[in-house]
Design a protein around this motif. Structure first.
Motif, short mmCIF file in Angstrom:
data_model
loop_
_atom_site.label_atom_id
_atom_site.label_comp_id
_atom_site.label_asym_id
_atom_site.label_seq_id
_atom_site.Cartn_x
_atom_site.Cartn_y
_atom_site.Cartn_z
N GLU A 39 62.02 19.29 40.73
CA GLU A 39 61.03 19.08 39.43
C GLU A 39 60.68 20.23 38.69
OE1 GLU A 39 59.00 15.03 41.01
OE2 GLU A 39 57.99 17.01 41.74
N GLU A 40 60.31 21.37 39.40
CA GLU A 40 59.98 22.68 38.55
C GLU A 40 61.20 23.23 38.11
OE1 GLU A 40 58.21 26.80 39.79
OE2 GLU A 40 57.37 25.09 40.85
N GLN A 41 62.26 23.20 38.59
CA GLN A 41 63.51 23.96 37.93
C GLN A 41 64.04 23.18 36.65
OE1 GLN A 41 65.09 26.89 39.14
NE2 GLN A 41 66.79 26.39 37.55
N PHE A 42 64.10 21.88 36.95
CA PHE A 42 64.70 21.15 35.82
C PHE A 42 63.71 20.33 35.01
CE2 PHE A 42 67.82 21.41 39.21
CZ PHE A 42 68.98 21.91 38.47
N GLY A 43 62.52 20.35 35.04
CA GLY A 43 61.27 19.73 34.46
C GLY A 43 61.40 18.20 34.16
N PHE A 44 61.59 17.56 35.37
CA PHE A 44 61.52 16.04 35.58
C PHE A 44 60.69 15.94 36.38
CE2 PHE A 44 65.79 16.79 37.39
CZ PHE A 44 65.36 16.52 38.84
N SER A 45 60.33 14.72 36.61
CA SER A 45 59.46 14.28 37.93
C SER A 45 60.38 12.93 38.59
CB SER A 45 58.06 13.61 37.34
OG SER A 45 58.24 12.31 36.59
N VAL A 46 60.06 13.13 39.81
CA VAL A 46 60.81 12.05 40.95
C VAL A 46 59.55 10.97 41.31
CG1 VAL A 46 62.16 11.94 42.74
CG2 VAL A 46 62.31 13.81 41.44
N ASP A 47 59.95 9.76 41.01
CA ASP A 47 59.00 8.83 41.65
C ASP A 47 59.52 8.71 43.08
OD1 ASP A 47 57.56 8.60 39.31
OD2 ASP A 47 59.11 7.13 38.46
N ASP A 48 58.57 8.06 43.93
CA ASP A 48 58.72 7.89 45.29
C ASP A 48 59.85 6.74 45.62
OD1 ASP A 48 56.82 9.52 46.03
OD2 ASP A 48 55.34 8.19 46.67
N ASP A 49 59.97 5.74 44.76
CA ASP A 49 60.87 4.72 44.68
C ASP A 49 62.49 5.12 44.24
OD1 ASP A 49 60.80 4.80 42.30
OD2 ASP A 49 60.43 2.72 41.58
N GLU A 50 62.57 6.52 43.75
CA GLU A 50 63.82 7.13 43.34
C GLU A 50 64.58 7.64 44.42
OE1 GLU A 50 63.86 8.44 39.14
OE2 GLU A 50 62.28 9.34 40.06
N ILE A 51 63.87 8.04 45.74
CA ILE A 51 64.15 8.83 46.83
C ILE A 51 64.79 8.14 47.86
CG2 ILE A 51 63.54 10.67 48.70
CD1 ILE A 51 63.04 11.44 45.74
N SER A 52 66.27 8.24 48.24
CA SER A 52 66.83 7.71 49.24
C SER A 52 67.73 8.47 49.97
CB SER A 52 67.67 6.54 48.66
OG SER A 52 68.54 6.82 48.14
N ALA A 53 67.98 8.24 51.18
CA ALA A 53 68.87 9.11 52.06
C ALA A 53 70.14 9.37 51.21
CB ALA A 53 69.13 8.49 53.34
N SER A 54 70.61 8.43 50.34
CA SER A 54 72.00 8.47 49.91
C SER A 54 71.77 9.54 48.76
CB SER A 54 72.37 7.30 49.02
OG SER A 54 71.53 6.86 48.16
N THR A 55 70.60 9.78 48.26
CA THR A 55 70.37 11.22 47.32
C THR A 55 70.68 12.32 47.91
OG1 THR A 55 68.68 9.67 45.90
CG2 THR A 55 68.61 12.00 45.60
N PHE A 56 70.26 12.38 49.14
CA PHE A 56 70.42 13.45 49.88
C PHE A 56 71.69 13.73 50.91
CE2 PHE A 56 66.13 13.52 48.40
CZ PHE A 56 65.85 14.96 48.19
N ALA A 57 72.51 12.73 50.84
CA ALA A 57 73.64 12.53 51.78
C ALA A 57 74.75 13.84 51.30
CB ALA A 57 74.46 11.32 51.36
N THR A 58 74.89 14.34 50.41
CA THR A 58 75.82 15.52 50.25
C THR A 58 75.17 16.32 49.04
OG1 THR A 58 77.36 14.59 48.56
CG2 THR A 58 77.83 14.42 50.81
N LEU A 59 75.74 17.54 48.75
CA LEU A 59 75.28 18.54 47.77
C LEU A 59 75.76 17.79 46.26
CD1 LEU A 59 74.14 21.11 46.77
CD2 LEU A 59 76.51 22.07 46.97
N GLY A 60 76.82 17.09 46.46
CA GLY A 60 77.36 16.48 45.34
C GLY A 60 76.58 15.28 45.02
N SER A 61 76.00 14.36 45.77
CA SER A 61 75.10 13.57 45.30
C SER A 61 73.70 13.89 44.91
CB SER A 61 74.88 12.33 46.62
OG SER A 61 74.21 13.16 47.71
N LEU A 62 73.19 14.98 45.48
CA LEU A 62 72.23 15.51 44.95
C LEU A 62 72.26 16.04 43.48
CD1 LEU A 62 69.16 16.00 45.71
CD2 LEU A 62 69.85 18.24 46.71
N ALA A 63 73.36 16.88 43.14
CA ALA A 63 73.48 16.99 41.88
C ALA A 63 73.83 16.05 41.10
CB ALA A 63 74.94 18.01 42.00
N ALA A 64 74.39 15.14 41.45
CA ALA A 64 74.61 13.74 40.63
C ALA A 64 73.18 13.08 40.26
CB ALA A 64 75.38 12.68 41.30
N PHE A 65 72.38 13.21 41.09
CA PHE A 65 70.91 12.71 40.80
C PHE A 65 70.21 13.56 39.85
CE2 PHE A 65 66.48 13.09 42.09
CZ PHE A 65 66.11 11.79 41.93
#
Length: 84
Positions: free
Chosen positions: A51-77
Motif C-alpha cells: 500500500e505504501e510503495q504503490f499508493g493504493f489501499s487493500v480492502d479485507d475482502d480483496e485478500i485471498s490465499a490465491s493472491t499470495f500463491a506465487t510471486l506472479g500472482s502477487l505482482a498481478a494483484f
C-alpha cells in the motif's frame, strides 16, 4: 507486468528479510506455505508495504490465499490495483 514483478520481489525480500535467498524467487515461486517467513503477521506487513510503495489501499475482502500463491500472482494483484 515485469516491472511490477521486480518491485514486488524487492519489497517481499525487504519486508520478510529474506536476504540473498530471496534473489532466487521468480514469477512461479510459491509463497504462502512455502516461505516460512510469510506467516499471517508477515502478510499484514507485506500488504502495508504494498500500500505504501504503490499508493493504493487493500480492502479485507480483496485478500485471498490465491493472491499470495506465487510471486506472479502477487505482482498481478498489484498490476490490477494500479490499472483498475
Amino acid at each position: 507486468m515485469q516491472q511490477y514483478l521486480d518491485e514486488v520481489k524487492t519489497l517481499l525480500i525487504d519486508t520478510l528479510a529474506l536476504g540473498p535467498a530471496g534473489q532466487h524467487l521468480n514469477e512461479h515461486s510459491a509463497l504462502l506455505g512455502s516461505i516460512p517467513e510469510l506467516d499471517s503477521m508477515a502478510v499484514v506487513q507485506l500488504i502495508g508495504a504494498l500500500e505504501e510503495q504503490f499508493g493504493f489501499s487493500v480492502d479485507d475482502d480483496e485478500i485471498s490465499a490465491s493472491t499470495f500463491a506465487t510471486l506472479g500472482s502477487l505482482a498481478a494483484f498489484v498490476q490490477h490495483k494500479l490499472t483498475a
